[in-house]
Write a protein that holds these residues in place. Sequence first.
Motif, PDB file in Angstrom:
ATOM      1  N   VAL A 260     -50.704   8.623  37.338  1.00 23.34           N
ATOM      2  CA  VAL A 260     -49.829   9.107  36.274  1.00 23.34           C
ATOM      3  C   VAL A 260     -48.957  10.203  36.879  1.00 23.34           C
ATOM      4  O   VAL A 260     -49.470  11.239  37.314  1.00 23.34           O
ATOM      5  N   TYR A 261     -47.636   9.979  36.897  1.00 20.91           N
ATOM      6  CA  TYR A 261     -46.752  10.942  37.546  1.00 20.91           C
ATOM      7  C   TYR A 261     -45.323  10.785  37.029  1.00 20.91           C
ATOM      8  O   TYR A 261     -44.977   9.723  36.481  1.00 20.91           O
ATOM      9  N   ILE A 271     -46.671   5.213  34.832  1.00 22.11           N
ATOM     10  CA  ILE A 271     -48.093   4.877  34.770  1.00 22.11           C
ATOM     11  C   ILE A 271     -48.343   3.658  35.638  1.00 22.11           C
ATOM     12  O   ILE A 271     -47.691   2.617  35.465  1.00 22.11           O
ATOM     13  N   ARG A 272     -49.255   3.786  36.575  1.00 21.48           N
ATOM     14  CA  ARG A 272     -49.686   2.657  37.398  1.00 21.48           C
ATOM     15  C   ARG A 272     -51.153   2.412  37.095  1.00 21.48           C
ATOM     16  O   ARG A 272     -52.011   3.215  37.452  1.00 21.48           O
ATOM     17  N   VAL A 273     -51.446   1.302  36.416  1.00 20.55           N
ATOM     18  CA  VAL A 273     -52.809   1.044  35.955  1.00 20.55           C
ATOM     19  C   VAL A 273     -53.671   0.544  37.112  1.00 20.55           C
ATOM     20  O   VAL A 273     -53.151   0.077  38.138  1.00 20.55           O
ATOM     21  N   PRO A 274     -55.000   0.638  36.991  1.00 18.41           N
ATOM     22  CA  PRO A 274     -55.887   0.168  38.054  1.00 18.41           C
ATOM     23  C   PRO A 274     -55.643  -1.287  38.396  1.00 18.41           C
ATOM     24  O   PRO A 274     -55.354  -2.112  37.523  1.00 18.41           O
ATOM     25  N   SER A 275     -55.768  -1.613  39.661  1.00 20.18           N
ATOM     26  CA  SER A 275     -55.476  -2.963  40.135  1.00 20.18           C
ATOM     27  C   SER A 275     -56.427  -3.995  39.561  1.00 20.18           C
ATOM     28  O   SER A 275     -56.081  -5.175  39.446  1.00 20.18           O
ATOM     29  N   ASP A 276     -57.646  -3.567  39.167  1.00 23.06           N
ATOM     30  CA  ASP A 276     -58.613  -4.541  38.666  1.00 23.06           C
ATOM     31  C   ASP A 276     -58.534  -4.720  37.149  1.00 23.06           C
ATOM     32  O   ASP A 276     -59.310  -5.478  36.575  1.00 23.06           O
ATOM     33  N   TRP A 277     -57.593  -4.039  36.501  1.00 26.16           N
ATOM     34  CA  TRP A 277     -57.414  -4.240  35.068  1.00 26.16           C
ATOM     35  C   TRP A 277     -56.558  -5.487  34.831  1.00 26.16           C
ATOM     36  O   TRP A 277     -55.525  -5.683  35.473  1.00 26.16           O
ATOM     37  N   GLY A 279     -54.817  -8.379  31.807  1.00 29.50           N
ATOM     38  CA  GLY A 279     -54.348  -8.460  30.436  1.00 29.50           C
ATOM     39  C   GLY A 279     -53.474  -7.287  30.055  1.00 29.50           C
ATOM     40  O   GLY A 279     -53.127  -6.426  30.875  1.00 29.50           O
ATOM     41  N   ASN A 280     -53.108  -7.236  28.762  1.00 32.17           N
ATOM     42  CA  ASN A 280     -52.254  -6.167  28.275  1.00 32.17           C
ATOM     43  C   ASN A 280     -53.026  -4.860  28.163  1.00 32.17           C
ATOM     44  O   ASN A 280     -54.208  -4.838  27.809  1.00 32.17           O
ATOM     45  N   VAL A 281     -52.343  -3.779  28.448  1.00 30.65           N
ATOM     46  CA  VAL A 281     -52.924  -2.445  28.351  1.00 30.65           C
ATOM     47  C   VAL A 281     -52.150  -1.669  27.285  1.00 30.65           C
ATOM     48  O   VAL A 281     -50.921  -1.664  27.280  1.00 30.65           O
ATOM     49  N   LYS A 282     -52.897  -1.026  26.405  1.00 28.38           N
ATOM     50  CA  LYS A 282     -52.285  -0.225  25.351  1.00 28.38           C
ATOM     51  C   LYS A 282     -52.281   1.227  25.780  1.00 28.38           C
ATOM     52  O   LYS A 282     -53.318   1.793  26.121  1.00 28.38           O
ATOM     53  N   THR A 299     -47.339  -4.358  30.018  1.00 28.08           N
ATOM     54  CA  THR A 299     -47.557  -5.732  30.476  1.00 28.08           C
ATOM     55  C   THR A 299     -47.509  -5.852  31.992  1.00 28.08           C
ATOM     56  O   THR A 299     -47.839  -6.899  32.541  1.00 28.08           O
ATOM     57  N   ASN A 300     -47.080  -4.793  32.655  1.00 25.38           N
ATOM     58  CA  ASN A 300     -47.015  -4.801  34.113  1.00 25.38           C
ATOM     59  C   ASN A 300     -47.952  -3.726  34.671  1.00 25.38           C
ATOM     60  O   ASN A 300     -48.378  -2.806  33.972  1.00 25.38           O
ATOM     61  N   LYS A 301     -48.272  -3.855  35.945  1.00 28.09           N
ATOM     62  CA  LYS A 301     -49.167  -2.897  36.582  1.00 28.09           C
ATOM     63  C   LYS A 301     -48.553  -1.497  36.642  1.00 28.09           C
ATOM     64  O   LYS A 301     -49.269  -0.507  36.662  1.00 28.09           O
ATOM     65  N   GLN A 302     -47.227  -1.427  36.678  1.00 28.25           N
ATOM     66  CA  GLN A 302     -46.545  -0.130  36.696  1.00 28.25           C
ATOM     67  C   GLN A 302     -45.428  -0.145  35.670  1.00 28.25           C
ATOM     68  O   GLN A 302     -44.578  -1.042  35.678  1.00 28.25           O
ATOM     69  N   GLU A 303     -45.437   0.818  34.769  1.00 35.24           N
ATOM     70  CA  GLU A 303     -44.405   0.926  33.758  1.00 35.24           C
ATOM     71  C   GLU A 303     -44.058   2.389  33.523  1.00 35.24           C
ATOM     72  O   GLU A 303     -44.797   3.292  33.923  1.00 35.24           O
ATOM     73  N   VAL A 304     -42.930   2.592  32.849  1.00 35.60           N
ATOM     74  CA  VAL A 304     -42.427   3.943  32.600  1.00 35.60           C
ATOM     75  C   VAL A 304     -42.416   4.207  31.106  1.00 35.60           C
ATOM     76  O   VAL A 304     -41.928   3.383  30.323  1.00 35.60           O
ATOM     77  N   LEU A 305     -42.946   5.380  30.713  1.00 32.46           N
ATOM     78  CA  LEU A 305     -42.880   5.815  29.324  1.00 32.46           C
ATOM     79  C   LEU A 305     -41.741   6.818  29.179  1.00 32.46           C
ATOM     80  O   LEU A 305     -41.590   7.734  29.992  1.00 32.46           O
TER      81      LEU A 305
END
Length: 333
Positions: A260-261, A271-277, A279-282, A299-305
């Motif tokens: 998170v940076y 946000i870059r979610v863990p590689s082993d996650w 499906g969709n992440v909320k 919906t992607n491994k790395q997204e911007v809020l």
Amino acid sequence: GSATLTVVTNPSGTGPLTVFSDCNYTGNGVSLAVGNYTMAQLQAAGVANDDISSLQVQSGYTVTLYADNNFAGSSLVKTANDDCLVNDNFNDLTTSIRVAAIPSNLAYNKPAFATTAESATYSADKAVDMNTGTRWSSSYANNQSIWVDLGANYNVNRVRLVWEAAYAKDYQIQFSTNNTSWTTVREFWGKTSAATDDQTGLTGTARYVKVYCINRATAYGFSLIELEVYGSAAQSLAGRSISAEAAQVGTTDGSSNLQVYPNPAKNQLTIRVPSDWTGNVKAMMLNSEGKQVLVKKLTNKQEVLNVSSLPAGIYTLQLNNGTSQLVRQVVVE
């Protein structure tokens, strides 16, 4: 060694550990500061390999002796003086050493509360008195809680739970800054023994730390001998409390690979979610009152809020993939 004369290197005694080549604190003595010492580093400090027979440890420090170089092999932990390591079967065996300060238990003798207590003998305060002869015990029912008021906000990174035989099979550790809105930072399901749980690697700012005991492992209630909390004092930003870790630029959990940076953030938060996650992440952002102020499906491994519309302050970022949850503190400037 056979020397009878004690010669101490660094005689000012500033180091919390002094090791001696002979028993009864005699022979060659060397004082060591907090740190990790390989064989080469010990030799450079004047400590010969496999030549420690006694040691003196200042109060508040822990020392780990290792039989092999680079902190490997059999080990021995000491938090007090030992006049002869022969009694520990560790005489003249030390090749590397770790010296560290024992962290302070923030919960010690702080106000503690519980949903129920079996009797006054087993009240909540008995779990924060650093006395293994006392304990908190709830009524004989599921869904019981015990929590402690630390008195101020802290960046809590560790909670240690010493269970009695009546332990929780399932439980959660929750943080709060106001004793009203709670965030689950760690949960444990399917515990099979009363072994102590040392929950490390926690991230969050809390004045109140709660153990929510969900399901009992026995027919009795839940019983904790000790509830210990560790961390560092929080800093402040614009009159609000933030954790020191949250204020760092870029927060990474090495065990989950969550990134998170930048943190603090101004307009955008990556946000870059863990590689082993899968499906969709909320992703949800909660303000200091626990109210949801932003939500997005990743919906992607790395997204911007986009956080440009949020007022400056500290927020709780919660990520959930349906089976797991990760929580981070985020500062918006």
